[in-house]
Write a protein that holds these residues in place. Structure first.
Motif, PDB file in Angstrom:
ATOM      1  N   HIS A   1       0.751  -1.021  -0.010  1.00 42.13           N
ATOM      2  CA  HIS A   1       0.192   0.020  -0.152  1.00 42.13           C
ATOM      3  C   HIS A   1       0.896   1.201  -0.023  1.00 42.13           C
ATOM      4  O   HIS A   1       0.531   2.291  -0.660  1.00 42.13           O
ATOM      5  CB  HIS A   1      -1.076   0.127   1.165  1.00 42.13           C
ATOM      6  N   ASP A   2       1.778   1.348   0.959  1.00 41.46           N
ATOM      7  CA  ASP A   2       2.775   2.289   0.901  1.00 41.46           C
ATOM      8  C   ASP A   2       3.579   2.646  -0.641  1.00 41.46           C
ATOM      9  O   ASP A   2       3.519   3.820  -0.917  1.00 41.46           O
ATOM     10  CB  ASP A   2       3.972   2.236   2.149  1.00 41.46           C
ATOM     11  N   GLU A   3       3.853   1.896  -0.957  1.00 41.75           N
ATOM     12  CA  GLU A   3       4.689   1.912  -2.369  1.00 41.75           C
ATOM     13  C   GLU A   3       3.745   2.384  -3.461  1.00 41.75           C
ATOM     14  O   GLU A   3       4.020   3.299  -4.333  1.00 41.75           O
ATOM     15  CB  GLU A   3       5.307   0.579  -2.907  1.00 41.75           C
ATOM     16  N   LEU A   4       2.592   1.859  -3.298  1.00 41.20           N
ATOM     17  CA  LEU A   4       1.389   2.421  -4.193  1.00 41.20           C
ATOM     18  C   LEU A   4       1.105   3.807  -4.065  1.00 41.20           C
ATOM     19  O   LEU A   4       0.993   4.497  -4.776  1.00 41.20           O
ATOM     20  CB  LEU A   4       0.185   1.584  -4.076  1.00 41.20           C
ATOM     21  N   GLU A   5       1.063   4.313  -2.999  1.00 44.51           N
ATOM     22  CA  GLU A   5       0.833   5.640  -2.518  1.00 44.51           C
ATOM     23  C   GLU A   5       2.015   6.556  -2.889  1.00 44.51           C
ATOM     24  O   GLU A   5       1.907   7.410  -3.218  1.00 44.51           O
ATOM     25  CB  GLU A   5       0.627   5.848  -0.838  1.00 44.51           C
ATOM     26  N   HIS A   6       3.127   6.000  -2.797  1.00 43.31           N
ATOM     27  CA  HIS A   6       4.370   6.721  -3.008  1.00 43.31           C
ATOM     28  C   HIS A   6       4.239   7.100  -4.762  1.00 43.31           C
ATOM     29  O   HIS A   6       4.454   8.104  -5.143  1.00 43.31           O
ATOM     30  CB  HIS A   6       5.661   6.103  -2.905  1.00 43.31           C
TER      31      HIS A   6
ATOM     32  N   TYR B   1       1.469   7.242  -6.730  1.00 45.78           N
ATOM     33  CA  TYR B   1       0.311   8.151  -6.734  1.00 45.78           C
ATOM     34  C   TYR B   1       0.873   9.485  -6.356  1.00 45.78           C
ATOM     35  O   TYR B   1       0.521  10.380  -7.113  1.00 45.78           O
ATOM     36  CB  TYR B   1      -0.768   7.899  -5.856  1.00 45.78           C
ATOM     37  N   HIS B   2       1.617   9.578  -5.406  1.00 37.27           N
ATOM     38  CA  HIS B   2       2.084  10.899  -4.986  1.00 37.27           C
ATOM     39  C   HIS B   2       3.121  11.464  -6.085  1.00 37.27           C
ATOM     40  O   HIS B   2       2.838  12.655  -6.385  1.00 37.27           O
ATOM     41  CB  HIS B   2       2.884  10.821  -3.535  1.00 37.27           C
TER      42      HIS B   2
ATOM     43  N   ASP C   1      -6.113   2.278 -12.594  1.00 34.61           N
ATOM     44  CA  ASP C   1      -5.421   2.219 -11.608  1.00 34.61           C
ATOM     45  C   ASP C   1      -5.428   0.751 -10.629  1.00 34.61           C
ATOM     46  O   ASP C   1      -4.348   0.066 -10.445  1.00 34.61           O
ATOM     47  CB  ASP C   1      -5.306   3.486 -10.739  1.00 34.61           C
TER      48      ASP C   1
END
Length: 140
Positions: free
Chosen positions: A9-14, A16-17, A39
């Motif tokens: 989840h964190d890598e995906l959020e990175h 997207y950021h 996505d």
């Protein structure tokens, strides 16, 4: 730069950021156009330098090709081969999955960059999110 497929989840959020900074904040693409229904099913790539996310992209498969999308590098990290590295990682996965062709829609200002990586322009100019693009293809 360390390029990897976003698995957490964190890598995906990175990923997207980075996309939001480049496309929404810098290029004024509407946020609801940047993050879309694709996505959920795409393979997301994230590039890290010194543990910080600096590049992102996504890959989808259709028909007989891999489609490279949302390729971006944070402004302060451009011109250092990071874009080339993330594209090579995507092309490697396309080949590993047995596909022989990759496609992308390039912003026209980046068309020469993709030509240098072996892509050929196959369309006239068209608008996407208010930005001029061309379709490009490469045999892998």
């Amino acid at each position: 730069m360390n390029v990897k497929i976003a698995e957490t989840h964190d890598e995906l959020e990175h990923a997207y950021h980075v996309r939001m900074v480049v496309f929404v904040e810098e290029q004024n693409v509407p946020a609801d156009e940047e993050l879309d229904e694709h996505d959920k099913t795409a393979i997301h790539f994230i590039g890290y330098e010194s543990g910080e996310p600096i590049a992102a992209s996504r890959l989808r498969f259709a028909d007989d090709y891999g489609k490279l999308e949302r390729i971006c590098v944070l402004k302060q990290h451009r011109g250092k081969t990071h874009g080339k590295q993330i594209i090579k990682a995507m092309e490697n996965l396309i080949s590993q999955k047995g596909y022989k062709k990759s496609k992308l829609n390039a912003q026209t200002h980046a068309e020469e960059f993709y030509h240098q990586l072996g892509y050929e322009t196959i369309s006239g100019e068209f608008m996407d999110a208010g930005i001029p693009h061309v379709a490009m293809v490469k045999e892998l």
